[in-house]
Design a protein around this motif. Structure first.
Motif, PDB file in Angstrom:
ATOM      1  N   GLU A 184      62.781 -59.356 -23.060  1.00  0.00           N
ATOM      2  CA  GLU A 184      62.165 -60.158 -24.206  1.00  0.00           C
ATOM      3  C   GLU A 184      62.475 -62.359 -23.440  1.00  0.00           C
ATOM      4  N   GLU A 185      63.248 -62.499 -23.020  1.00  0.00           N
ATOM      5  CA  GLU A 185      63.047 -63.413 -22.120  1.00  0.00           C
ATOM      6  C   GLU A 185      61.867 -64.116 -21.132  1.00  0.00           C
ATOM      7  N   HIS A 216      58.629 -64.217 -23.537  1.00  0.00           N
ATOM      8  CA  HIS A 216      58.603 -65.346 -24.211  1.00  0.00           C
ATOM      9  C   HIS A 216      58.145 -66.592 -22.941  1.00  0.00           C
TER      10      HIS A 216
END
Length: 202
Positions: A130-131, A134
């Motif tokens: 997810e990071e 992003h």
């Protein structure tokens, strides 16, 4: 000749059972995901830990057999080759089953599709994915903004080229060409990021 060959195979099987197999299967049961121990030397770590844990499992199983006391039929303890081998084979089968259930052996799907199991993703893995996604989205936004800015610079330079003197015209031509070069680089990076993101998603 055959007896000698069988003796060698028995010795090799005993060494494998005592010093490798149970521990290696236990490591796979505990860490089913490939690269979970180390991204580069995962296999080496598994083999090394497998040897160490096999010795530990063998010792603990021997302690358990010894704690049973004396066999009234033989007058001896339960620490015998047959009991030790049976226990280690049973533990190896148990560790293999746990490892398969947790997805440590996805290659078994080649034997039959019903044997396919995939390891569950860890929370840290979800967080890292997810990071990373992003960061990629932020970079895409930055590149898109820069692309629009450069397009405006190119349009403005081309407009001014028609209104200025020859000396000023060459200045705006150089400015336009530089903006075009930067724009090509940005579009190439945008395309690469979009392809990588699409590959991860699909």
């Amino acid at each position: 000749m055959i007896d000698a060959l069988l003796s060698i195979l028995r010795v090799l099987g005993a060494l494998l059972l005592l010093y490798f197999l149970p521990g290696y299967l236990l490591v796979n049961a505990l860490y089913p995901r490939k690269g979970e121990l180390d991204r580069e030397y995962d296999r080496l770590y598994r083999v090394t830990l497998g040897i160490v844990l096999s010795i530990a499992v063998t010792v603990l199983w021997s302690f358990l057999l010894n704690s049973l006391g004396v066999n009234p039929e033989t007058g001896l303890g339960y620490v015998a080759p047959a009991n030790t081998a049976a226990g280690l084979v049973g533990l190896s089968a148990l560790f293999f089953g746990i490892g398969w259930w947790r997805g440590a052996y996805p290659q078994l799907a080649r034997i039959h599709p019903s044997l396919a199991r995939t390891p569950a993703s860890s929370p840290s893995e979800f967080a890292s994915v997810e990071e990373r996604d992003h960061r990629v989205r932020l970079r895409l936004q930055e590149l898109a903004t820069s692309r629009e800015r450069l397009r405006r610079v190119i349009r403005d330079a081309e407009r001014r080229m028609h209104l200025q003197s020859p000396d000023a015209k060459s200045h705006f031509e150089a400015k336009r060409d530089q903006a075009r070069t930067e724009l090509r680089n940005i579009e190439a990076e945008l395309l690469k990021l979009e392809e990588e993101r699409a590959a991860e998603l699909y």
